[in-house]
Design an enzyme around this catalytic site. Structure first.
Site, PDB file in Angstrom:
ATOM      1  N   PHE A 138      -2.926  67.407  38.478  1.00 14.98           N
ATOM      2  CA  PHE A 138      -2.927  68.648  37.701  1.00 14.98           C
ATOM      3  C   PHE A 138      -4.193  68.682  36.865  1.00 14.98           C
ATOM      4  O   PHE A 138      -4.450  67.784  36.079  1.00 14.98           O
ATOM      5  CB  PHE A 138      -1.700  68.757  36.784  1.00 14.98           C
ATOM      6  N   ASP A 223     -10.154  62.830  34.850  1.00 10.00           N
ATOM      7  CA  ASP A 223      -9.507  63.793  33.966  1.00 10.00           C
ATOM      8  C   ASP A 223      -8.613  63.001  33.011  1.00 10.00           C
ATOM      9  O   ASP A 223      -7.521  62.567  33.372  1.00 10.00           O
ATOM     10  CB  ASP A 223      -8.686  64.776  34.821  1.00 10.00           C
ATOM     11  N   LYS A 252      -6.145  68.128  24.837  1.00 15.09           N
ATOM     12  CA  LYS A 252      -4.853  67.779  24.229  1.00 15.09           C
ATOM     13  C   LYS A 252      -4.955  67.117  22.850  1.00 15.09           C
ATOM     14  O   LYS A 252      -5.003  67.798  21.847  1.00 15.09           O
ATOM     15  CB  LYS A 252      -4.049  66.928  25.212  1.00 15.09           C
TER      16      LYS A 252
HETATM   17  C1  LIG Z   1      -4.425  65.944  33.266  1.00 17.58           C
HETATM   18  C2  LIG Z   1      -4.515  67.352  32.774  1.00 17.58           C
HETATM   19  N1  LIG Z   1      -5.650  68.042  32.972  1.00 17.58           N
HETATM   20  C3  LIG Z   1      -5.792  69.299  32.551  1.00 17.58           C
HETATM   21  C4  LIG Z   1      -4.772  69.950  31.896  1.00 17.58           C
HETATM   22  C5  LIG Z   1      -4.965  71.364  31.438  1.00 17.58           C
HETATM   23  O1  LIG Z   1      -5.138  71.396  30.056  1.00 17.58           O
HETATM   24  P1  LIG Z   1      -5.020  72.789  29.266  1.00 17.58           P
HETATM   25  O2  LIG Z   1      -3.599  73.211  29.366  1.00 17.58           O
HETATM   26  O3  LIG Z   1      -5.437  72.429  27.857  1.00 17.58           O
HETATM   27  O4  LIG Z   1      -5.948  73.742  29.897  1.00 17.58           O
HETATM   28  C6  LIG Z   1      -3.570  69.276  31.674  1.00 17.58           C
HETATM   29  C7  LIG Z   1      -2.437  69.953  31.019  1.00 17.58           C
HETATM   30  O5  LIG Z   1      -1.318  69.562  31.080  1.00 17.58           O
HETATM   31  C8  LIG Z   1      -3.439  67.944  32.122  1.00 17.58           C
HETATM   32  O6  LIG Z   1      -2.306  67.258  31.950  1.00 17.58           O
END
Ligand SMILES: Cc1ncc(COP(=O)(O)O)c(C=O)c1O
Length: 397
Positions: A138, A223, A252
């Site tokens: 994700f 990520d 986050k």
């Molecule tokens: C690993 C990861 N990357 C990216 C995101 C996306 O972040 P945002 O919701 O701040 O755009 C999330 C959100 O849960 C995530 O868990």
């Protein structure tokens, strides 16, 4: 307003992009939340891995109030002292040499994707612009990051999707090796797959990925939006595996609850983006960076990564000890305070609701999987209190 009144107003006026519970929190402190009807909760979700420093940490609140009273935003046409200081602090405590600031995880990943393609324009043949990601990953909800996300349920409805993304099974080096051909410029992975089910790779996987990326001269993007900033028991997830990515992303927990994202890079990736290539009006503004500097200093000075490791072990041990009396518990996976409680039956909805009734916020990730991701300031007493409520609920469901 009551919980029900807020829910009714939301229902009438807010787009229904979320499956919301009829529950509105109005106050938070540390690991505690209070809803609009006055009920108190122990929070084992932290706003989805966001408030690592706990709700309304006094040092974060003080930094936000102080900065809001002097200057919030001037744009990136000018120098921004809190941004420069935050970038320095991030680089001093990671493998990164330079930082681009965004406002969210998706934006941070979007920047990483653009950076990789720009880098490829400088270092790779014309056909090498592809990015390989993992199935079950994700990476966000913008069009590029939702395409990078290896789950059709998120991206298929938005076709036609941007080209140049390929997917491989996670934790499978042979599959990755086959996918990283001369059309690829980067591999993008979560060090631990979070939203996709708290999947921890085998010990040798990420070192193998690093080696493969070096051999094929492609960038390794990690990520760390969910795994970064102490959550897994180390400041960054990559530190568990003794490797360094070329690019990694944060969001986050970075702002202690305030929205901010970051794309960090080292080596020639750190200078791939040039003036005019990428920008954000709000990215890295005074207020967001002041909040993030305060949150990061708390994470570092109070060793919240170390606390996450200790409390994560306490939760894990407590949950595994329940297996004898609660057959619904089948296992625990994850690292630090990013844990997945595996159930032997598809009863996560009932457990989540039962916990909530008893004043505990946990999160269903799948029908048979609950996520435990409390603030990193969790104390031993709070961990035991959470375990007690979980035990009572698991026995009752
Ligand atoms: C690993 C990861 N990357 C990216 C995101 C996306 O972040 P945002 O919701 O701040 O755009 C999330 C959100 O849960 C995530 O868990």
């Amino acid at each position: 307003m009551t919980n029900a009144e807020i829910a009714a107003l939301t229902d009438e006026y807010v787009m229904k992009t979320y499956g919301r519970l009829p529950l509105a929190f109005v106050r938070g402190e540390g690991c505690r939340l209070w809803d609009a009807d006055g009920k108190a909760y122990l929070d084992i979700l932290a706003g989805i891995s966001v408030v690592g420093t706990g709700h309304c940490h006094p040092r974060v609140v003080e930094a936000i109030c102080r900065q809001a009273g002097s200057l919030m935003h001037t744009s990136n046409l000018f120098q921004i002292e809190p941004q420069a200081r935050l970038a320095e602090l991030l680089c001093q405590n990671s493998c990164a040499e330079k930082v681009f600031f965004a406002n969210s995880g998706a934006e941070a990943n979007e920047a990483a994707i653009k950076l990789a393609r720009k880098w490829a324009g400088q270092h790779k043949p014309e056909q090498a612009r592809g990015i390989v990601t993992a199935l079950h990953s994700f990476h966000g909800r913008t069009l590029a990051t939702v395409t990078a996300t290896g789950q059709e349920k998120y991206n298929k409805p938005f076709a036609p999707l941007p080209p140049g993304f390929g997917y491989v099974p996670y934790n499978d080096l042979d599959a990755l090796s086959a996918a990283v051909d001369d059309r690829v410029c980067a591999v993008m992975l979560e060090p631990i797959i979070a939203e996709g089910g708290i999947l921890v790779p085998d010990e040798a996987y990420l070192a193998g990925v690093r080696e493969l990326c070096d051999q094929r001269h492609v960038l390794l993007i990690l990520d760390e939006v969910q795994t970064g900033l102490g959550r897994t028991g180390k400041l960054f997830g990559y530190q568990h595996w003794g490797i360094e990515p070329d690019v990694f992303t944060l969001a986050k927990a970075l702002g202690g609850g305030f929205p901010i994202g970051a794309c960090l890079a080292r080596g020639d990736a750190a200078t791939a983006l040039e003036p005019g290539n990428h920008a954000s009006t709000f990215g890295g503004n005074h207020l967001a960076c002041a909040a993030a500097e305060a949150a990061l200093r708390v994470i570092l000075e109070d060793d919240l990564a170390g606390n996450a490791a200790i409390m994560g072990q306490r939760l894990r041990d407590g949950l595994l000890a329940m297996r004898a009396e609660a057959p619904l518990v089948s296992g625990v996976r994850g690292r630090g305070l990013l844990l997945g409680l595996e159930l032997s039956a598809p009863k996560a909805t009932e457990v989540e609701a039962g916990c909530r009734e008893r004043g505990l916020i946990v999160n269903k990730l799948a029908d048979d999987l609950l996520r435990l991701a409390p603030p990193l300031v969790l104390t031993a007493d709070e961990a035991d209190e959470g375990l007690g409520i979980l035990r009572e609920t698991l026995l009752a469901v």
